[in-house]
Scaffold this motif. Sequence first.
Motif, PDB file in Angstrom:
ATOM      1  N   ARG A   1      11.709   9.739  16.904  1.00  0.00           N
ATOM      2  CA  ARG A   1      10.531   9.337  16.134  1.00  0.00           C
ATOM      3  C   ARG A   1      10.819   9.362  14.636  1.00  0.00           C
ATOM      4  N   GLU A   2      11.488  10.415  14.174  1.00  0.00           N
ATOM      5  CA  GLU A   2      11.821  10.498  12.757  1.00  0.00           C
ATOM      6  C   GLU A   2      12.831   9.426  12.356  1.00  0.00           C
ATOM      7  N   GLY A   3      13.781   9.162  13.234  1.00  0.00           N
ATOM      8  CA  GLY A   3      14.752   8.107  12.935  1.00  0.00           C
ATOM      9  C   GLY A   3      14.081   6.766  12.755  1.00  0.00           C
ATOM     10  N   GLU A   4      13.118   6.479  13.608  1.00  0.00           N
ATOM     11  CA  GLU A   4      12.378   5.219  13.518  1.00  0.00           C
ATOM     12  C   GLU A   4      11.520   5.189  12.253  1.00  0.00           C
ATOM     13  N   ALA A   5      10.837   6.308  11.960  1.00  0.00           N
ATOM     14  CA  ALA A   5       9.905   6.347  10.836  1.00  0.00           C
ATOM     15  C   ALA A   5      10.610   6.266   9.488  1.00  0.00           C
ATOM     16  N   TYR A   6      11.741   6.955   9.351  1.00  0.00           N
ATOM     17  CA  TYR A   6      12.375   7.061   8.044  1.00  0.00           C
ATOM     18  C   TYR A   6      13.546   6.118   7.844  1.00  0.00           C
ATOM     19  N   PHE A   7      14.177   5.701   8.932  1.00  0.00           N
ATOM     20  CA  PHE A   7      15.384   4.886   8.783  1.00  0.00           C
ATOM     21  C   PHE A   7      15.340   3.608   9.613  1.00  0.00           C
TER      22      PHE A   7
ATOM     23  N   PRO B   1       0.815  -1.221   0.000  1.00  0.00           N
ATOM     24  CA  PRO B   1       0.000   0.000   0.000  1.00  0.00           C
ATOM     25  C   PRO B   1       0.847   1.268   0.000  1.00  0.00           C
ATOM     26  N   ALA B   2       0.152   2.406   0.010  1.00  0.00           N
ATOM     27  CA  ALA B   2       0.832   3.693  -0.126  1.00  0.00           C
ATOM     28  C   ALA B   2       1.831   3.954   0.993  1.00  0.00           C
ATOM     29  N   ARG B   3       1.482   3.564   2.202  1.00  0.00           N
ATOM     30  CA  ARG B   3       2.363   3.843   3.347  1.00  0.00           C
ATOM     31  C   ARG B   3       3.735   3.217   3.114  1.00  0.00           C
ATOM     32  N   ALA B   4       4.787   4.033   3.198  1.00  0.00           N
ATOM     33  CA  ALA B   4       6.133   3.568   2.868  1.00  0.00           C
ATOM     34  C   ALA B   4       6.561   2.391   3.725  1.00  0.00           C
ATOM     35  N   ALA B   5       6.162   2.387   4.997  1.00  0.00           N
ATOM     36  CA  ALA B   5       6.551   1.300   5.897  1.00  0.00           C
ATOM     37  C   ALA B   5       6.010  -0.035   5.430  1.00  0.00           C
ATOM     38  N   GLU B   6       4.946  -0.020   4.636  1.00  0.00           N
ATOM     39  CA  GLU B   6       4.320  -1.249   4.166  1.00  0.00           C
ATOM     40  C   GLU B   6       4.614  -1.524   2.691  1.00  0.00           C
ATOM     41  N   SER B   7       5.497  -0.753   2.091  1.00  0.00           N
ATOM     42  CA  SER B   7       5.814  -0.949   0.672  1.00  0.00           C
ATOM     43  C   SER B   7       7.299  -0.735   0.424  1.00  0.00           C
ATOM     44  N   TYR B   8       7.720   0.507   0.284  1.00  0.00           N
ATOM     45  CA  TYR B   8       9.111   0.793  -0.058  1.00  0.00           C
ATOM     46  C   TYR B   8      10.090   0.476   1.067  1.00  0.00           C
ATOM     47  N   LEU B   9       9.574   0.245   2.275  1.00  0.00           N
ATOM     48  CA  LEU B   9      10.415  -0.161   3.399  1.00  0.00           C
ATOM     49  C   LEU B   9      10.195  -1.614   3.785  1.00  0.00           C
ATOM     50  N   ASP B  10       9.384  -2.337   3.012  1.00  0.00           N
ATOM     51  CA  ASP B  10       9.096  -3.738   3.294  1.00  0.00           C
ATOM     52  C   ASP B  10      10.182  -4.602   2.648  1.00  0.00           C
ATOM     53  N   GLN B  11      11.169  -4.972   3.431  1.00  0.00           N
ATOM     54  CA  GLN B  11      12.327  -5.672   2.898  1.00  0.00           C
ATOM     55  C   GLN B  11      11.958  -7.002   2.246  1.00  0.00           C
TER      56      GLN B  11
ATOM     57  N   GLU C   1      21.035   8.343  14.075  1.00  0.00           N
ATOM     58  CA  GLU C   1      22.207   7.616  13.591  1.00  0.00           C
ATOM     59  C   GLU C   1      22.058   7.211  12.139  1.00  0.00           C
ATOM     60  N   GLY C   2      20.870   6.869  11.726  1.00  0.00           N
ATOM     61  CA  GLY C   2      20.668   6.445  10.336  1.00  0.00           C
ATOM     62  C   GLY C   2      20.176   7.561   9.455  1.00  0.00           C
TER      63      GLY C   2
ATOM     64  N   HIS D   1      19.632  -2.176  -6.727  1.00  0.00           N
ATOM     65  CA  HIS D   1      20.162  -0.822  -6.506  1.00  0.00           C
ATOM     66  C   HIS D   1      19.152  -0.067  -5.646  1.00  0.00           C
ATOM     67  N   PRO D   2      19.578   0.493  -4.500  1.00  0.00           N
ATOM     68  CA  PRO D   2      18.613   1.106  -3.587  1.00  0.00           C
ATOM     69  C   PRO D   2      18.331   2.582  -3.833  1.00  0.00           C
ATOM     70  N   GLY D   3      19.062   3.236  -4.758  1.00  0.00           N
ATOM     71  CA  GLY D   3      18.876   4.672  -4.930  1.00  0.00           C
ATOM     72  C   GLY D   3      19.289   5.437  -3.699  1.00  0.00           C
ATOM     73  N   TYR D   4      18.515   6.468  -3.321  1.00  0.00           N
ATOM     74  CA  TYR D   4      18.747   7.183  -2.061  1.00  0.00           C
ATOM     75  C   TYR D   4      17.438   7.238  -1.284  1.00  0.00           C
ATOM     76  N   GLY D   5      17.533   7.420   0.022  1.00  0.00           N
ATOM     77  CA  GLY D   5      16.338   7.403   0.856  1.00  0.00           C
ATOM     78  C   GLY D   5      15.836   5.978   1.059  1.00  0.00           C
ATOM     79  N   PHE D   6      14.678   5.852   1.691  1.00  0.00           N
ATOM     80  CA  PHE D   6      14.085   4.546   1.989  1.00  0.00           C
ATOM     81  C   PHE D   6      15.128   3.609   2.615  1.00  0.00           C
ATOM     82  N   LEU D   7      15.476   2.510   1.940  1.00  0.00           N
ATOM     83  CA  LEU D   7      16.373   1.509   2.519  1.00  0.00           C
ATOM     84  C   LEU D   7      17.811   1.646   2.032  1.00  0.00           C
ATOM     85  N   ALA D   8      18.142   2.767   1.402  1.00  0.00           N
ATOM     86  CA  ALA D   8      19.452   2.903   0.768  1.00  0.00           C
ATOM     87  C   ALA D   8      20.601   2.816   1.759  1.00  0.00           C
ATOM     88  N   GLU D   9      20.392   3.249   3.002  1.00  0.00           N
ATOM     89  CA  GLU D   9      21.453   3.205   4.000  1.00  0.00           C
ATOM     90  C   GLU D   9      21.106   2.254   5.144  1.00  0.00           C
ATOM     91  N   ASN D  10      20.271   1.290   4.850  1.00  0.00           N
ATOM     92  CA  ASN D  10      19.853   0.326   5.860  1.00  0.00           C
ATOM     93  C   ASN D  10      20.748  -0.909   5.770  1.00  0.00           C
TER      94      ASN D  10
END
Length: 616
Positions: free
Chosen positions: A187-193, A53-63, A161-162, A79-88
Amino acid sequence: MFEKVLVANRGEIAVRVMRACEELGVSTVAIYSEADKNAGHVRYADEAYNVGPARAAESYLDQEAIVDAARKAGADAVHPGYGFLAENAEFAARVEAEDGLTWIGPSSDSMEQLGEKTKARKVMQEAGVPIVPGTTDPVESVEEVRAFGEEHGYPIAIKAEGGGGGRGMKVVHDPDEAEEQLESAQREGEAYFDNPSVYLERYLEAPRHIEVQIVADHHGNVRHLGERDCSLQRRHQKIIEEAPSPALSDDLRERIGESARRGVAASDYVNAGTVEFLVEEDPDRDADEVLGGDADFYFLEVNTRIQVEHTATEEITGIDIVKWQIRVAAGEEIAFAQDDVEIDGHAMEFRINAENAANGFAPATGTLETYDPPGGIGVRMDDALRQGDTVVGDYDSMIAKLIVWGQNREECLARSKRALAEFDVEGVVTVIPFHRLMLTDEAFVSGTHTTNYLDNELDQDELDAAQERWGPAGAAGEANEDEEVTEREFTVEVNGKRFEVSLEERGGPALPAAGGSNSPGRQRRPSRGGSGGGGGGDGGAAASAEGEQVEAEMQGTILSVNVSEGDEVESGDVLCVLEAMKMENDVVAERGGTVTQVVVEEGQSVDMGDVLVVID
């Protein structure tokens, strides 16, 4: 070389990677969320798979969903690009562990070592690279933040940190702000990284932000491709970048570049990355002077990925950094020596975001009724959207990147003026008027601006005048509902794979064009509600109580709710925090009163106009 690469991202960076793959003869696979079914990166790819779905945590962050898509597609690299899981690092390790898949980027071990800021600071310190005074271990309590402030003074930067791109960074100006800002950064660290860990640094209030692009291979070669100046920022997010920096002496440029190479070599880093530094300005220097060779510079962080602004470096070096990411991951040796890297001319990158600079850079959504980008010599466009596409509010606000090259900075500025004047966008508010203003701004034109210039020194009246002069007359046009439709396109999914089907329909009913509101929100501004029944989109019961209805001014997600029914509030009190396009927006009370109804809860998605809170 790889046969098929899955790009674990969206938008313009996904298309950028796919273009590099195409030139290398490599097939491409896109992933997409429900909100991106018809997105440009999906159209560009050879094949595409739905990952949620649209929510990033359930799509672009779903490993698992992404790796599963790679399996289904038969991809041999990600290739992870930048953002999302690129530095995970966890995701990188997940890909590395998958039989037949290669991670296009630094190893998960390198990401673990350098991607988390506290570990990176330790590595750089041991390599003799100067670091900003701060902690080399994570902090967890408000007491630690306040103790650091007592020792080093305020302001303090709390950083995830991330984190990166200003996300997960909060500035504490006094002890009373410590608790709120610590919670926000976590909160932002958890949500985005997916990492709530944070650390502290002394906050340099007026530095230059200088970063060095590096590329390293598996054969022990490390190259730096010169520096970029990213000092023009608002709320710690870059908006215009240029290369090379107009503020460095030759000696300082050499010292910073070699420090970046030394630090990266010490960490056994492989693939592309960026080493970021802060350079402290001398407040007493004349406007016409450059920084001296003895200026102080400090290591800030390593971005273990490709960066948004890599394009500026590509323009002045002629080196395709994304292609080298792919080649290095495939085991190739870098084909150029450090002495072969030559800086030719000057380049600037303008982020074309769907934001209203005159309204606090508030994000906007809508349909690109007109999208006519510039061209001509020295002009490059990196984008994924096309005329008729909708800018959604689920992710970041970037529409495109305009990159301009000139033989020197003066020509680059003149060419940028021409290109931005040619850029025609209607239907969505953008920052184009802001960019045009900057090209007439004395501080920016002279190259004397620092990272706090936009937030602390630029006159709001200038932003208002620029928006009025160069902004669209009508931000969001009306869909032509009477237009006859003779062909309809459908998206069909079979076993998670996307197919496009066109159906010619004779005498069918007209369909309204897809659209979206373009009324932007304002950061920390009272939200005015109507006197009628109001709102209530996807997110729960509509408000029925009489009183002042506080409505969402933009589409987004409720990060926190700060009040309960029966609470007494005063004008300016924060009622809840709404996240939209990677920005936290305080929704505040316009007047005092009693909270009679709280319509939303944490984690809930809301549309513009939805009632959030009712105050009597």
